[in-house]
Design a protein around this motif. Structure first.
Motif, PDB file in Angstrom:
ATOM      1  N   THR A 121      -9.868  98.446  24.674  1.00  0.00           N
ATOM      2  CA  THR A 121     -10.349  97.459  25.732  1.00  0.00           C
ATOM      3  C   THR A 121      -9.809  95.987  25.358  1.00  0.00           C
ATOM      4  O   THR A 121     -10.192  95.454  24.114  1.00  0.00           O
TER       5      THR A 121
ATOM      6  N   ASP B 233     -14.750 111.683  26.755  1.00  0.00           N
ATOM      7  CA  ASP B 233     -14.973 110.502  26.281  1.00  0.00           C
ATOM      8  C   ASP B 233     -14.681 110.938  24.666  1.00  0.00           C
ATOM      9  O   ASP B 233     -15.464 110.251  23.867  1.00  0.00           O
TER      10      ASP B 233
ATOM     11  N   CYS C  32     -10.250 104.372  23.254  1.00  0.00           N
ATOM     12  CA  CYS C  32      -9.686 103.648  24.302  1.00  0.00           C
ATOM     13  C   CYS C  32      -9.735 102.287  23.875  1.00  0.00           C
ATOM     14  O   CYS C  32     -10.782 101.739  23.670  1.00  0.00           O
TER      15      CYS C  32
ATOM     16  N   CYS D  47      -6.407 100.239  28.451  1.00  0.00           N
ATOM     17  CA  CYS D  47      -7.450  99.832  29.549  1.00  0.00           C
ATOM     18  C   CYS D  47      -6.525  99.457  30.562  1.00  0.00           C
ATOM     19  O   CYS D  47      -6.660  99.468  31.644  1.00  0.00           O
TER      20      CYS D  47
ATOM     21  N   CYS E  32     -12.290 100.067  29.627  1.00  0.00           N
ATOM     22  CA  CYS E  32     -12.524 101.517  29.343  1.00  0.00           C
ATOM     23  C   CYS E  32     -14.004 102.023  29.917  1.00  0.00           C
ATOM     24  O   CYS E  32     -14.132 102.972  30.470  1.00  0.00           O
TER      25      CYS E  32
ATOM     26  N   LYS F  43     -14.856 104.954  32.601  1.00  0.00           N
ATOM     27  CA  LYS F  43     -15.890 106.126  32.298  1.00  0.00           C
ATOM     28  C   LYS F  43     -17.136 106.247  33.116  1.00  0.00           C
ATOM     29  O   LYS F  43     -17.421 107.080  33.575  1.00  0.00           O
TER      30      LYS F  43
ATOM     31  N   CYS G 153      -6.995  93.814  31.065  1.00  0.00           N
ATOM     32  CA  CYS G 153      -7.479  95.017  31.706  1.00  0.00           C
ATOM     33  C   CYS G 153      -7.104  95.289  33.172  1.00  0.00           C
ATOM     34  O   CYS G 153      -6.435  96.318  33.738  1.00  0.00           O
TER      35      CYS G 153
ATOM     36  N   PHE H 263     -10.577 110.387  31.311  1.00  0.00           N
ATOM     37  CA  PHE H 263      -9.619 109.476  31.465  1.00  0.00           C
ATOM     38  C   PHE H 263      -8.559 110.326  32.342  1.00  0.00           C
ATOM     39  O   PHE H 263      -7.452 109.868  32.511  1.00  0.00           O
TER      40      PHE H 263
END
Length: 268
Positions: free
Chosen positions: A220, A214, A218, A253, A260, A264, A226, A85
């Motif tokens: 979502t 990761d 996260c 998000c 998310c 990624k 988002c 991120f």
């Protein structure tokens, strides 16, 4: 009355014929001594100045992720970054200036000992000292006042500790190792120029950083939320506590502009 050895030798019969040669030799020896002394002074003047300017510490962000700049403020001893991120990683460093003040308002002499910071050289290596990627030079800004008495002057500057290429490399390695932390050390040299035109730089300053991929939660929400929907249901969602630079924590998000998983996937 005291006389030199050369003069005493010149007073003897043997010395009478040799006084000219002896005087010439003395002159040459004196010249060599002066040359050696001046050479030492020149060598000293050309030596790298790494004590006038120095990096004291990495400043810690407050609860609202702002930074208070000063030697008495909170500082950090290690950063943790999630490469999934974060495209890169910067930190706010406290820089000190030990050059004494030279200004004098009584004689209209301006202050020339303030240091204008202009660049930082950064190298990132693993714990064994092996370079992770090539070093890089980045522009910085900041004006550091001269010291007062025994106390240095201070100001902060933001330095890119891990650039994009290095972050990508470390993120891929962490992903291959099952999200394990990759420990590295960022070594920084800050350079500046006094208002009087003197170039100064700090000694090398090293700072540890842990990079993973990761390893942060996260959150979502519905996909349309988002991606920036202004629907009421999206606006009523709870705010996620913001995570400041250098620390790991929950990711929202809505700050990513996509889900998310989608974000990624772009990073791998």
């Amino acid at each position: 009355m005291l006389i030199s050895a050369v003069e005493a030798f010149a007073m003897t019969d043997e010395g009478q014929g040799s006084v000219a040669a002896t005087s010439g030799l003395a002159r040459r020896l004196c010249a060599l001594a002066l040359l050696a002394a001046s050479g030492g002074l020149l060598a000293s003047a050309c030596a790298s100045n790494e004590s006038s300017l120095f990096i004291r510490m990495r400043m810690a962000p407050t609860e609202d992720c702002t930074v208070a700049c000063g030697p008495g403020e909170e500082f950090m001893t290690e950063d943790s970054v999630d490469a999934a991120f974060n495209l890169s990683h910067s930190a706010t460093l406290l820089v000190g200036n030990q050059i004494v003040q030279r200004g004098d308002s009584d004689v209209l002499r301006t202050e020339t000992s303030r240091v204008q910071l202009y660049e930082a050289e950064v190298r990132v290596a693993d714990l064994a000292g092996n370079p992770v990627t090539e070093g890089y030079v980045v522009p910085i800004t900041g004006l550091v006042d001269p010291g007062t008495g025994d106390d240095p002057g201070y100001n902060c500057t933001q330095v890119l500790l891990i650039d994009g290429a290095t972050m990508d490399s470390l993120g891929r390695r962490s992903a291959e190792l099952g999200r394990r932390d990759i420990e590295v050390v960022a070594t920084v040299v800050v350079r500046g120029r006094t208002l009087g035109g003197q170039e100064v730089e700090t000694a090398e300053w090293s700072y540890p950083v842990r990079v993973c991929f990761d390893c942060s939660p996260c959150v979502t929400h519905p996909e349309n939320c988002c991606t920036g929907s202004t629907e009421k249901v999206c606006q009523e969602l709870d705010e996620i506590e913001r995570t400041c630079s250098g620390r790991r924590g929950p990711i929202d998000c809505r700050d990513l502009g996509t889900t998310c998983e989608a974000y990624k996937a772009r990073r791998l």
